[in-house]
Motif scaffolding. Structure first.
Motif, PDB file in Angstrom:
ATOM      1  N   ALA A  66       0.827  -1.205   0.000  1.00 41.40           N
ATOM      2  CA  ALA A  66       0.000   0.000   0.000  1.00 41.40           C
ATOM      3  C   ALA A  66       0.861   1.254   0.000  1.00 41.40           C
ATOM      4  O   ALA A  66       0.512   2.258  -0.645  1.00 41.40           O
ATOM      5  N   SER A  67       1.994   1.199   0.684  1.00 37.91           N
ATOM      6  CA  SER A  67       2.883   2.366   0.719  1.00 37.91           C
ATOM      7  C   SER A  67       3.481   2.663  -0.650  1.00 37.91           C
ATOM      8  O   SER A  67       3.910   3.782  -0.922  1.00 37.91           O
ATOM      9  N   GLY A  69       1.652   2.367  -3.320  1.00 41.63           N
ATOM     10  CA  GLY A  69       0.527   2.773  -4.148  1.00 41.63           C
ATOM     11  C   GLY A  69      -0.146   1.630  -4.884  1.00 41.63           C
ATOM     12  O   GLY A  69      -0.988   1.860  -5.761  1.00 41.63           O
ATOM     13  N   ILE A  70       0.186   0.398  -4.535  1.00 39.43           N
ATOM     14  CA  ILE A  70      -0.409  -0.766  -5.203  1.00 39.43           C
ATOM     15  C   ILE A  70      -1.834  -0.979  -4.700  1.00 39.43           C
ATOM     16  O   ILE A  70      -2.085  -1.000  -3.497  1.00 39.43           O
ATOM     17  N   LYS A  71      -2.753  -1.155  -5.630  1.00 34.75           N
ATOM     18  CA  LYS A  71      -4.167  -1.311  -5.284  1.00 34.75           C
ATOM     19  C   LYS A  71      -4.762  -2.629  -5.775  1.00 34.75           C
ATOM     20  O   LYS A  71      -5.943  -2.891  -5.553  1.00 34.75           O
ATOM     21  N   THR A  72      -3.958  -3.449  -6.447  1.00 38.38           N
ATOM     22  CA  THR A  72      -4.506  -4.684  -7.022  1.00 38.38           C
ATOM     23  C   THR A  72      -3.606  -5.867  -6.702  1.00 38.38           C
ATOM     24  O   THR A  72      -2.394  -5.823  -6.949  1.00 38.38           O
ATOM     25  N   ASN A  91      -6.877  -1.365   3.253  1.00 35.36           N
ATOM     26  CA  ASN A  91      -6.005  -0.580   2.385  1.00 35.36           C
ATOM     27  C   ASN A  91      -6.589  -0.383   0.988  1.00 35.36           C
ATOM     28  O   ASN A  91      -5.870  -0.015   0.058  1.00 35.36           O
ATOM     29  N   SER A  92      -7.902  -0.633   0.872  1.00 36.86           N
ATOM     30  CA  SER A  92      -8.655  -0.386  -0.375  1.00 36.86           C
ATOM     31  C   SER A  92      -8.045  -1.101  -1.577  1.00 36.86           C
ATOM     32  O   SER A  92      -7.895  -0.513  -2.659  1.00 36.86           O
ATOM     33  N   MET A  93      -7.695  -2.364  -1.393  1.00 35.23           N
ATOM     34  CA  MET A  93      -7.094  -3.145  -2.473  1.00 35.23           C
ATOM     35  C   MET A  93      -8.114  -4.084  -3.096  1.00 35.23           C
ATOM     36  O   MET A  93      -8.957  -4.659  -2.399  1.00 35.23           O
ATOM     37  N   ASN A  94      -8.019  -4.252  -4.408  1.00 41.08           N
ATOM     38  CA  ASN A  94      -8.786  -5.277  -5.111  1.00 41.08           C
ATOM     39  C   ASN A  94      -8.020  -6.594  -5.029  1.00 41.08           C
ATOM     40  O   ASN A  94      -6.805  -6.622  -5.240  1.00 41.08           O
ATOM     41  N   VAL A  95      -8.722  -7.676  -4.741  1.00 42.56           N
ATOM     42  CA  VAL A  95      -8.130  -9.009  -4.740  1.00 42.56           C
ATOM     43  C   VAL A  95      -8.937  -9.865  -5.708  1.00 42.56           C
ATOM     44  O   VAL A  95     -10.153 -10.022  -5.541  1.00 42.56           O
ATOM     45  N   LEU A  96      -8.272 -10.376  -6.738  1.00 40.01           N
ATOM     46  CA  LEU A  96      -8.953 -11.176  -7.750  1.00 40.01           C
ATOM     47  C   LEU A  96      -8.246 -12.518  -7.898  1.00 40.01           C
ATOM     48  O   LEU A  96      -7.023 -12.606  -7.752  1.00 40.01           O
ATOM     49  N   ARG A  97      -9.013 -13.551  -8.229  1.00 36.29           N
ATOM     50  CA  ARG A  97      -8.453 -14.900  -8.312  1.00 36.29           C
ATOM     51  C   ARG A  97      -8.862 -15.583  -9.606  1.00 36.29           C
ATOM     52  O   ARG A  97      -9.600 -15.028 -10.425  1.00 36.29           O
ATOM     53  N   ASN A 323     -14.101 -11.868 -11.116  1.00 30.67           N
ATOM     54  CA  ASN A 323     -13.544 -12.853 -10.178  1.00 30.67           C
ATOM     55  C   ASN A 323     -13.007 -12.195  -8.917  1.00 30.67           C
ATOM     56  O   ASN A 323     -11.997 -12.626  -8.348  1.00 30.67           O
ATOM     57  N   GLU A 324     -13.712 -11.191  -8.469  1.00 29.44           N
ATOM     58  CA  GLU A 324     -13.264 -10.437  -7.300  1.00 29.44           C
ATOM     59  C   GLU A 324     -13.519 -11.232  -6.021  1.00 29.44           C
ATOM     60  O   GLU A 324     -14.585 -11.751  -5.771  1.00 29.44           O
ATOM     61  N   VAL A 325     -12.477 -11.340  -5.204  1.00 26.99           N
ATOM     62  CA  VAL A 325     -12.619 -11.895  -3.850  1.00 26.99           C
ATOM     63  C   VAL A 325     -12.987 -10.776  -2.908  1.00 26.99           C
ATOM     64  O   VAL A 325     -13.770 -10.942  -1.973  1.00 26.99           O
ATOM     65  N   LEU A 326     -12.394  -9.602  -3.145  1.00 23.96           N
ATOM     66  CA  LEU A 326     -12.608  -8.448  -2.275  1.00 23.96           C
ATOM     67  C   LEU A 326     -12.638  -7.185  -3.129  1.00 23.96           C
ATOM     68  O   LEU A 326     -11.822  -7.036  -4.030  1.00 23.96           O
TER      69      LEU A 326
END
Length: 326
Positions: A66-67, A69-72, A91-97, A323-326
């Motif tokens: 996150a520091s 700037g990664i969001k995915t 940390n407002s991240m997208n997690v996809l599988r 395919n979003e987990v989060l």
């Protein structure tokens, strides 16, 4: 989107290169290192990361990402137990599988483990190479009419059910979400008690961690066969060793292992194995271990690559995340 791929192997790269052909919005940097607190710095200056089953994506790693700037976070696998989802959300991240790369690949590998153990073909192979054609010690058993219990009946479990029906096996399924099909739905205790062969296909959660333990083994038939191609920590390895020593467990086929992150996907042939539990497991003559290769087919790798790149493109183009987990 510039993506840092962690834990990459040479065999993956052609599939991903084919998948990004013509996709100018996505570029990949392949890193052999696995992701952890010490290697997270390698993700600096990237837009996203892509990880595999044994990468560590815990709270500390996510804060580092996150520091930058990664969001995915892209997972090129189905399971996501190695990702701290609350930390990713904070940390407002997208997690996809990749939810289903090739259920048949893993199901067929289960059958390969079952047949190899039941017919002892691995032992016969070694004998014949030494001109030993003696059949003593190679007596097997039929899958036909055996009761096979499947714990977890998602896409892989269903694919395995279909194959086992072709063998003429009696299939039991334990899964709270199972729909009626060509199997008998039952509870866990009944499955453990009645099955000649048990195959694990459930996700790893707090509830399923060490699902197969001393108590579970005590409920099983003497000489039962156990197959695990799902997640290593579903099985308590020490309990498994005890069951092998008492012959409660007659056959064990593993494609996963609880501490596999230190072993699998690497060549350790010139090293001394420091994992005493793993060394004890493989010392039993009725144990067969493969190094997390259940997924490893051309069809599965093609699907993993295509779905992972599709996930990345959906983020890039602000489309709904399939395919979003989060």
């Amino acid at each position: 989107m510039n993506i840092a791929f962690f834990s990459t192997q040479k065999y993956e790269q052609p599939f991903f290169e084919q998948s990004i052909t013509g996709q100018g919005s996505v570029s990949i940097t392949y890193l052999e290192q696995s992701l952890n607190q010490n290697t997270a710095i390698l993700a600096k200056d990237f837009d996203a990361i892509c990880v595999f089953v044994n990468d560590t994506v815990d709270d500390a790693v996510i804060k580092q990402l996150a520091s930058f700037g990664i969001k995915t976070i892209l997972l090129r696998c189905a399971g996501f137990n190695n990702v701290d989802l609350p930390a990713a959300k904070a940390n407002s991240m997208n997690v996809l599988r990749v939810p289903a790369y090739s259920p048949e690949a893993v199901a067929e590998h289960c059958i390969a483990l079952m047949l190899t153990l039941s017919r002892k073909t691995h032992k016969a192979y070694n004998r014949v190479r030494e001109d030993n054609f003696d059949l003593n010690g190679l007596l097997g058993f039929n899958l036909h009419s055996k009761t096979v219990g499947i714990i977890g009946c998602g896409k892989i479990g269903l694919a395995l059910c279909n194959i086992l029906n072709g063998f003429g096996a009696n299939v039991l399924v334990c899964d709270p979400y199972a729909q009626p099909g060509n199997y008998t739905i039952t509870d866990l205790d009944s499955l453990l008690t009645k099955s000649d062969i048990i195959s694990l296909h459930c996700p790893l959660t707090d509830q399923t961690h060490h699902l197969i333990n001393d108590e579970a083994f005590n409920k099983m038939k003497p000489g039962v066969m156990l197959i695990n191609t799902s997640r290593g920590a579903l099985l308590n390895s020490k309990a498994c060793i005890n069951a092998l020593k008492t012959k409660k467990l007659g056959y064990l086929g593993l494609d996963v292992y609880e501490q596999e992150s230190e072993l699998f996907f690497k060549n350790h042939s010139d090293e001394i194995n420091q994992d005493d539990i793993f060394s004890r497991l493989v010392s039993f003559k009725n144990v067969l271990v493969t190094g997390h290769q259940g997924f490893f087919t051309q069809e599965a790798l093609t699907e993993i690559a295509n779905t992972t790149i599709q996930n990345a493109l959906e983020v890039c183009e602000s489309k709904p995340l399939t395919n979003e987990v989060l």
